[in-house]
Design an enzyme around this catalytic site. Sequence first.
Site, mmCIF file in Angstrom:
data_model
loop_
_atom_site.group_PDB
_atom_site.id
_atom_site.type_symbol
_atom_site.label_atom_id
_atom_site.label_comp_id
_atom_site.label_asym_id
_atom_site.label_seq_id
_atom_site.Cartn_x
_atom_site.Cartn_y
_atom_site.Cartn_z
ATOM 1 N N ASN A 183 43.683 73.746 77.587
ATOM 2 C CA ASN A 183 44.091 72.885 78.704
ATOM 3 C C ASN A 183 43.336 71.565 78.757
ATOM 4 O O ASN A 183 43.551 70.758 79.658
ATOM 5 C CB ASN A 183 43.916 73.622 80.037
ATOM 6 N N LYS A 184 42.441 71.318 77.803
ATOM 7 C CA LYS A 184 41.642 70.093 77.837
ATOM 8 C C LYS A 184 42.432 68.903 77.287
ATOM 9 O O LYS A 184 43.553 69.031 76.818
ATOM 10 C CB LYS A 184 40.341 70.294 77.062
#
Length: 365
Positions: A183-184
Amino acid sequence: MKNEILLDAPNLGELEKEYLIKCIDSTFVSTAGPFIPEFEEKFAKYVGTKRAVSVQSGTAALYMALYELGIGPGDEVIVPVITFIASVNPIMYLGATPVFVDVDPETWNIDPKEVEKAITKNTKAIIPVHLYGNPCDMDGLMYISKKYGIPIIEDATESLGATYNGKMTGTFGILNAFSFNGNKIMTTGGGGMITTNDEEKAEHIKFLINQARDASRGYYHPEIGFNYRMTNLEASLGLAQLERLEEFLNKKRRFAKIYMENLQDVKEIKFQKEYENAESSWWLTSIKINSDKSISEIQSELKEKGIPTRRIFVPIVEFPPYQKFKTSNYKNAYEIYERGLNLPSSTVNGYDSIKFVAEELKNVI
């Protein structure tokens, strides 16, 4: 909207496939091979440090940074009370004590004034977290670091590409941590990175994460080591994502601008604020909503419209393992948690989707 709106999903495409196939074809899919050193070299060059050492996660990066500084039982590490749990767990792994301080009400980041008040003779490190990609007050923190001789370990896991005084986050501390979770801003599937200008510490960490093996003597291990190495498969994905990083950052920042432009007249909404000399990566555009509706109600109404959101991180002292470390009411952190919300920020989204979210949020409030 016809297209699904995503909160923080990764952005993967043909370039990533190309690099992964190249890695598979090379047969260097595990922890030995050419992709890891190339990724480390290019990453260090991008952020502006002498060295970068790849590891298995952002958590591993923080753990190894603390371990390399010799932190253990009886030592204290100052951390913000509002952050992801991974900022704090490594302190506990080492038997040290987390000391929680409140955050600035505008930037939501660790407050240097609170940090200085929390320093004792046992304080051995300070971990500022650039929350949601927003740089901390590094001038204030570096002043304190030098004044008291306490090293800083930046938790830059959410802030890749963010800058403070024109300098990238992850370059101020003696050792700094990045995350490449799915999710970065960019991802290697998992994985993390330690950045530093200390060549000796970088070499020692690289040695330790490979089971502290002295290859010149075969399978000889003079220290207790760890298996925290990144794989070449992950590094190949990282190389592709690194090539696209500016594209991702530009889009994240444009999203934040769209939200601000479309919600500027909504008096109930306040955006997480940047310091004047800082530029956030806007990993997640985040707001505080002061309305008669609860955040849960707002989330529920947005969900019905196909809009995913996420609550702000729970203050760490609320969790059972950390309740005994609560020493204050942490007024600012609790207010941010109670009224804060992360908005859809995945770079898979289009600009029209972000405008739609802003309009619907306005309607709900």
